[in-house]
Design a protein around this motif. Structure first.
Motif, PDB file in Angstrom:
ATOM      1  N   VAL A 286     -40.601  95.960 -17.709  1.00  0.00           N
ATOM      2  CA  VAL A 286     -39.412  95.500 -16.982  1.00  0.00           C
ATOM      3  C   VAL A 286     -39.327  96.204 -15.622  1.00  0.00           C
ATOM      4  O   VAL A 286     -39.062  95.573 -14.588  1.00  0.00           O
ATOM      5  CB  VAL A 286     -38.134  95.766 -17.814  1.00  0.00           C
ATOM      6  CG1 VAL A 286     -36.883  95.416 -17.010  1.00  0.00           C
ATOM      7  CG2 VAL A 286     -38.172  94.973 -19.122  1.00  0.00           C
ATOM      8  N   GLY A 287     -39.561  97.507 -15.615  1.00  0.00           N
ATOM      9  CA  GLY A 287     -39.462  98.285 -14.363  1.00  0.00           C
ATOM     10  C   GLY A 287     -40.406  97.765 -13.290  1.00  0.00           C
ATOM     11  O   GLY A 287     -40.031  97.640 -12.112  1.00  0.00           O
ATOM     12  N   PHE A 288     -41.646  97.458 -13.682  1.00  0.00           N
ATOM     13  CA  PHE A 288     -42.601  96.938 -12.687  1.00  0.00           C
ATOM     14  C   PHE A 288     -42.150  95.577 -12.143  1.00  0.00           C
ATOM     15  O   PHE A 288     -42.349  95.269 -10.972  1.00  0.00           O
ATOM     16  CB  PHE A 288     -44.006  96.814 -13.295  1.00  0.00           C
ATOM     17  CG  PHE A 288     -44.778  98.113 -13.317  1.00  0.00           C
ATOM     18  CD1 PHE A 288     -44.191  99.304 -12.913  1.00  0.00           C
ATOM     19  CD2 PHE A 288     -46.104  98.141 -13.741  1.00  0.00           C
ATOM     20  CE1 PHE A 288     -44.904 100.500 -12.937  1.00  0.00           C
ATOM     21  CE2 PHE A 288     -46.829  99.325 -13.759  1.00  0.00           C
ATOM     22  CZ  PHE A 288     -46.224 100.520 -13.364  1.00  0.00           C
ATOM     23  N   VAL A 342     -36.037  88.736 -17.325  1.00  0.00           N
ATOM     24  CA  VAL A 342     -35.477  90.091 -17.484  1.00  0.00           C
ATOM     25  C   VAL A 342     -34.161  90.040 -18.273  1.00  0.00           C
ATOM     26  O   VAL A 342     -33.882  90.911 -19.094  1.00  0.00           O
ATOM     27  CB  VAL A 342     -35.246  90.764 -16.100  1.00  0.00           C
ATOM     28  CG1 VAL A 342     -34.399  92.028 -16.221  1.00  0.00           C
ATOM     29  CG2 VAL A 342     -36.587  91.097 -15.436  1.00  0.00           C
ATOM     30  N   LEU A 343     -33.374  88.999 -18.055  1.00  0.00           N
ATOM     31  CA  LEU A 343     -32.098  88.900 -18.764  1.00  0.00           C
ATOM     32  C   LEU A 343     -32.241  88.286 -20.156  1.00  0.00           C
ATOM     33  O   LEU A 343     -31.255  88.208 -20.913  1.00  0.00           O
ATOM     34  CB  LEU A 343     -31.079  88.085 -17.943  1.00  0.00           C
ATOM     35  CG  LEU A 343     -30.201  88.891 -16.978  1.00  0.00           C
ATOM     36  CD1 LEU A 343     -31.012  89.421 -15.796  1.00  0.00           C
ATOM     37  CD2 LEU A 343     -29.043  88.045 -16.456  1.00  0.00           C
ATOM     38  N   GLY A 344     -33.441  87.833 -20.498  1.00  0.00           N
ATOM     39  CA  GLY A 344     -33.663  87.262 -21.834  1.00  0.00           C
ATOM     40  C   GLY A 344     -32.771  86.043 -22.058  1.00  0.00           C
ATOM     41  O   GLY A 344     -32.583  85.223 -21.156  1.00  0.00           O
ATOM     42  N   SER A 345     -32.183  85.977 -23.270  1.00  0.00           N
ATOM     43  CA  SER A 345     -31.364  84.792 -23.589  1.00  0.00           C
ATOM     44  C   SER A 345     -30.178  84.662 -22.646  1.00  0.00           C
ATOM     45  O   SER A 345     -29.739  83.560 -22.320  1.00  0.00           O
ATOM     46  CB  SER A 345     -30.856  84.882 -25.030  1.00  0.00           C
ATOM     47  OG  SER A 345     -30.054  86.045 -25.183  1.00  0.00           O
ATOM     48  N   ARG A 346     -29.667  85.791 -22.166  1.00  0.00           N
ATOM     49  CA  ARG A 346     -28.529  85.739 -21.241  1.00  0.00           C
ATOM     50  C   ARG A 346     -28.939  85.102 -19.918  1.00  0.00           C
ATOM     51  O   ARG A 346     -28.129  84.441 -19.258  1.00  0.00           O
ATOM     52  CB  ARG A 346     -27.968  87.142 -21.023  1.00  0.00           C
ATOM     53  CG  ARG A 346     -27.268  87.676 -22.269  1.00  0.00           C
ATOM     54  CD  ARG A 346     -27.048  89.180 -22.197  1.00  0.00           C
ATOM     55  NE  ARG A 346     -26.381  89.657 -23.403  1.00  0.00           N
ATOM     56  CZ  ARG A 346     -26.983  89.871 -24.570  1.00  0.00           C
ATOM     57  NH1 ARG A 346     -28.298  89.653 -24.691  1.00  0.00           N
ATOM     58  NH2 ARG A 346     -26.309  90.295 -25.619  1.00  0.00           N
ATOM     59  N   GLY A 347     -30.175  85.327 -19.530  1.00  0.00           N
ATOM     60  CA  GLY A 347     -30.671  84.699 -18.301  1.00  0.00           C
ATOM     61  C   GLY A 347     -30.739  83.188 -18.410  1.00  0.00           C
ATOM     62  O   GLY A 347     -30.572  82.465 -17.433  1.00  0.00           O
TER      63      GLY A 347
END
Ligand SMILES: Cc1cc2nc3c(=O)[nH]c(=O)nc-3n(C[C@H](O)[C@H](O)[C@H](O)COP(=O)(O)OP(=O)(O)OC[C@H]3O[C@@H](n4cnc5c(N)ncnc54)[C@H](O)[C@@H]3O)c2cc1C
Length: 385
Positions: A286-288, A342-347
């Motif tokens: 995630v950081g990269f 990055v936000l997964g399902s929320r994205g």
């Protein structure tokens, strides 16, 4: 193009002014309007009232007398909040405003452009037709002279804000014998929906969502005064190519704003969301992604501002604007797609703005010339400059 340029305090103040406007006028309502499919007419007009529509135009035509770096910063900040509003400013400055300011007569500059800058008129630009997209010079809409009037006949698609516009700049063929670039002219149609023969066929349902107004229009024997011709007859295609340089600069800035918004939302989320007992930003995967997002956004911004800076020094920026448009909008698409991940399902949900950024970014890769056409422009310039 110079390798180095700088933003002054003036540009930073412009950024702050636009951000305050966005926080006050746009951000409280954007998600509601999006969900309910409401075109934000009041906001689009209030951008003009706040002096943000006519940023690069001289004060004698109602503009703000600022430079193109200020314009790019303005469009970027608006797009960070809502691309739809940034796009309205871009149409006003690039494809409609630029030809009026540069080639229009006194009435067209002072009254037509003045109304656009003040937010009294929402403008639209009607070039694309069902059979003339990338090959825009293949257009079939005609404007024929009949005494002291032009008579417009044709079929336009994807006229952004066409159904709600107070003014449409129509691109039409005025010379029957000629094909291709020659014989194309620009005709201004004020108050189009009060005129006989202007028909809104439909608003095209599209990926951007129901708040967007992308209109299919018909012009059936629409009459306007002869003096509504902008500039010289038959030179319209050249005028819009110049306007496109500014339009592409603004679309690049839209890409930067979308990318910035997607990055900021991702960074904040990755700080707060914990899985396996730690914030997800601490997972290198995630950081990269966040590091790449920040890098690409900054690269897109620098390319865009460098093109704006070149324009401020009086250079023609056909290549620079096409480069910036292609790079920044491709970056926006990639960054917005990564943001959803990055936000997964929320994205994927509409509780966060990143799925909207993804839909908005896709459009920027298509309008003001698809990115394939913009690559052709760059390639062509590489061998002719
Ligand atoms: C959201 C949105 C807003 C728009 N707003 C406006 C507006 O306000 N006014 C207006 O006039 N138009 C507007 N347009 C239309 C836009 O300018 C056209 O969609 C665009 O020029 C492409 O035309 P087309 O869609 O017909 O695609 P086509 O020209 O049919 O292209 C289809 C595909 O073929 C590719 N292609 C075509 N020719 C070549 C080539 N020579 N080399 C390589 N690839 C090629 C294209 O890149 C594309 O991938 C808008 C479009 C969108 C999506």
């Amino acid at each position: 193009m110079r390798e180095r340029f700088e933003l002054t305090e003036r540009h930073e103040r412009q950024r702050e002014q636009v951000r305050e406007f966005c926080e006050r006028e746009i951000e409280p309502v954007v998600e509601h309007h999006e969900r309910e499919g409401i075109f934000p007419e009041e906001i689009v007009r209030s951008v003009g009232e706040a002096g943000l529509t006519g940023v690069p135009f001289p004060t004698d035509v109602g503009g703000e007398g600022k430079d193109y770096r200020s314009f790019a910063v303005t469009v970027e900040e608006l797009a960070r909040s809502w691309k739809l509003v940034a796009g309205a400013v871009n149409i006003a400055c690039g494809l409609v405003g630029y030809p009026l300011e540069r080639f229009g007569d006194d009435t067209q500059r002072e009254q037509w452009l003045g109304n656009v800058c003040a937010g009294e008129w929402i403008p639209a630009f009607a070039l694309t037709e069902p059979e003339a997209g990338s090959d825009a010079a293949g257009l079939e809409t005609t404007a024929q002279r009949d005494g002291d009037q032009w008579v417009l006949d044709g079929h336009k698609v994807w006229t952004t804000h066409g159904a709600v516009a107070d003014f449409i700049l129509v691109v039409a063929r005025t010379s029957e014998g000629e094909r291709g670039h020659d014989g194309i002219s620009l005709i201004g149609v004020p108050n189009p929906h009060d005129r006989d023969g202007v028909k809104v066929v439909r608003n095209i349902p599209c990926m951007e969502g129901d708040a967007a107004v992308e209109s299919e229009l018909r012009f059936d024997s629409v009459r306007v005064p002869a003096e509504n011709l902008v500039g010289e007859e038959g030179r319209g295609f050249r005028y819009i190519m110049e306007g496109l340089d500014i339009g592409r600069l603004g679309t690049a800035a839209q890409g930067v704003g979308i990318a910035q918004g997607a990055f900021e939302t991702s960074k904040e989320f990755a700080d707060e969301r914990e899985q396996f007992g730690q914030p997800i930003r601490e997972f290198q995967g995630v950081g990269f992604t966040l590091a790449d997002m920040a890098t690409e956004t900054e690269a897109a911004r620098l390319l865009t501002l460098a093109a704006a800076d070149a324009r401020d020094r009086g250079e023609r920026i056909t290549k620079e604007a096409a480069m910036a448009k292609t790079f920044a909008t491709d970056a926006a698409m990639e960054i917005a797609t990564d943001a959803v991940q990055v936000l997964g399902s929320r994205g994927y949900s509409r509780d966060y703005p990143v799925e909207r950024y993804m839909r908005e970014a896709k459009g920027t890769q298509i309008y003001d010339g698809t990115n394939e056409i913009n690559r052709l422009v760059v390639l062509n310039r590489l061998y002719t400059e």
